[in-house]
Design a protein around this motif. Sequence first.
Motif, PDB file in Angstrom:
ATOM      1  N   LYS A  24      13.000  24.087  39.140  1.00 32.00           N
ATOM      2  CA  LYS A  24      13.624  24.583  40.361  1.00 32.00           C
ATOM      3  C   LYS A  24      12.764  24.283  41.582  1.00 32.00           C
ATOM      4  O   LYS A  24      13.274  23.967  42.644  1.00 32.00           O
ATOM      5  CB  LYS A  24      13.855  26.088  40.249  1.00 32.00           C
ATOM      6  N   ASN A  25      11.465  24.395  41.454  1.00 26.91           N
ATOM      7  CA  ASN A  25      10.551  24.172  42.577  1.00 26.91           C
ATOM      8  C   ASN A  25       9.503  23.138  42.154  1.00 26.91           C
ATOM      9  O   ASN A  25       8.568  23.460  41.431  1.00 26.91           O
ATOM     10  CB  ASN A  25       9.868  25.479  42.991  1.00 26.91           C
ATOM     11  N   PRO A  26       9.653  21.902  42.604  1.00 29.72           N
ATOM     12  CA  PRO A  26       8.661  20.882  42.230  1.00 29.72           C
ATOM     13  C   PRO A  26       7.283  21.128  42.826  1.00 29.72           C
ATOM     14  O   PRO A  26       6.339  20.442  42.466  1.00 29.72           O
ATOM     15  CB  PRO A  26       9.270  19.584  42.784  1.00 29.72           C
ATOM     16  N   CYS A  27       7.185  22.069  43.771  1.00 29.30           N
ATOM     17  CA  CYS A  27       5.907  22.316  44.437  1.00 29.30           C
ATOM     18  C   CYS A  27       5.152  23.498  43.833  1.00 29.30           C
ATOM     19  O   CYS A  27       4.218  24.025  44.450  1.00 29.30           O
ATOM     20  CB  CYS A  27       6.130  22.562  45.933  1.00 29.30           C
ATOM     21  N   ASP A  28       5.557  23.962  42.646  1.00 31.03           N
ATOM     22  CA  ASP A  28       4.878  25.110  42.036  1.00 31.03           C
ATOM     23  C   ASP A  28       3.408  24.818  41.729  1.00 31.03           C
ATOM     24  O   ASP A  28       2.562  25.719  41.793  1.00 31.03           O
ATOM     25  CB  ASP A  28       5.597  25.503  40.736  1.00 31.03           C
ATOM     26  N   HIS A  29       3.115  23.570  41.452  1.00 32.87           N
ATOM     27  CA  HIS A  29       1.742  23.225  41.087  1.00 32.87           C
ATOM     28  C   HIS A  29       0.851  23.022  42.307  1.00 32.87           C
ATOM     29  O   HIS A  29      -0.362  22.834  42.153  1.00 32.87           O
ATOM     30  CB  HIS A  29       1.732  21.949  40.249  1.00 32.87           C
TER      31      HIS A  29
END
Length: 350
Positions: A24-29
């Motif tokens: 859902k959120n590719p920026c979680d990392h």
Amino acid sequence: AQEILISRRARAMETEDVSGWVAKNPCDHEYDTPYFIGNLAIAAMDCTRACPMTTYPDNSQVCHACPVVGCATCSGREGCEDCLIFHMLTGTGSDAQCLFIYGGVFAAAALFFCLLILCGTLRFCCLGLTSAKSPGALEYSLAHRRRAKVHDYSLPGNLFFAFDDTNVRRQNVSGLAPALYFRHVAFQGLLSFLLVLLLLIGHFLPSLSEESAFLPQLVPDGKLGLAQQIHAGIVYATCFFATLRWVWTQLRAARTDVEEEPHLKNYALMGEGFPKSARSPHEVKAFFESILGFELEGVSIAYDLGEEADFIEDRISRATEQADTHLGVYPSELANLDSQVGDAQDGYVL
């Protein structure tokens, strides 16, 4: 049996939560930029530190556009909390809208300026139809203004220079500043032409290092870098010496104006120490003509009010109050006319 197995697998896939298959959120990392804005039309990147204005984050830190147009801060489906500039919030809750008021502000400002211009035009027309409050002072002012302007003394009648036909760059009509300014404009045009020519030469300089059907090989092989350095030096030297030449011509024009050109100060005489009773320019003109033996163009009287400014302001106030009480604007008890000093002078002014 095979059909039954396929149908059971289809039912299992329908009931299974597939949300975990796609992130859902590719920026979680990302630690510094955990919010994802890649789905927004205004996004220049995918990840950011926080959701920008006019957007709101969901539980997965994915930014979505506010559903209300013109909203600056919102909280999802709960409605808009704050609107953008020139917008007005119409209410609270999910039904609140942001009303665009810039059109009304612009229309009000345009109407105000139109009315201001109209009032100024009407005032100018009304003042133009009225007569001067002091015709004598207006006559002296216009005469002094005419004497202060430059005349063409080579023509009979000492006429003014033509407004459209006079070359102010060559003739000293409006002083030294316009002449220097137009010389500066001419220098800028000439310098721009030289720079364009030199830059075009620098642009085609690599082509001159190769032999073609149109141009011969003017730059030897391996000497292109040296030729470009020489060209750059020529450009800087041309600008430097052209600027020095312009400064020298400006200084020469200023020196010529001071030493050779006629000025108003060369034909004007300033006199001081006149008695206070000498208030008529005709009387002063006749006095100087009797001494000098030739006719003068005119006399302009300038009063030095620096040391007596408070006295003159007090006299004007007294004369105004006397005129108001005389016309019945307010009774004399309200006027500050206790002092009886100088009543003769005040009466003369009145």
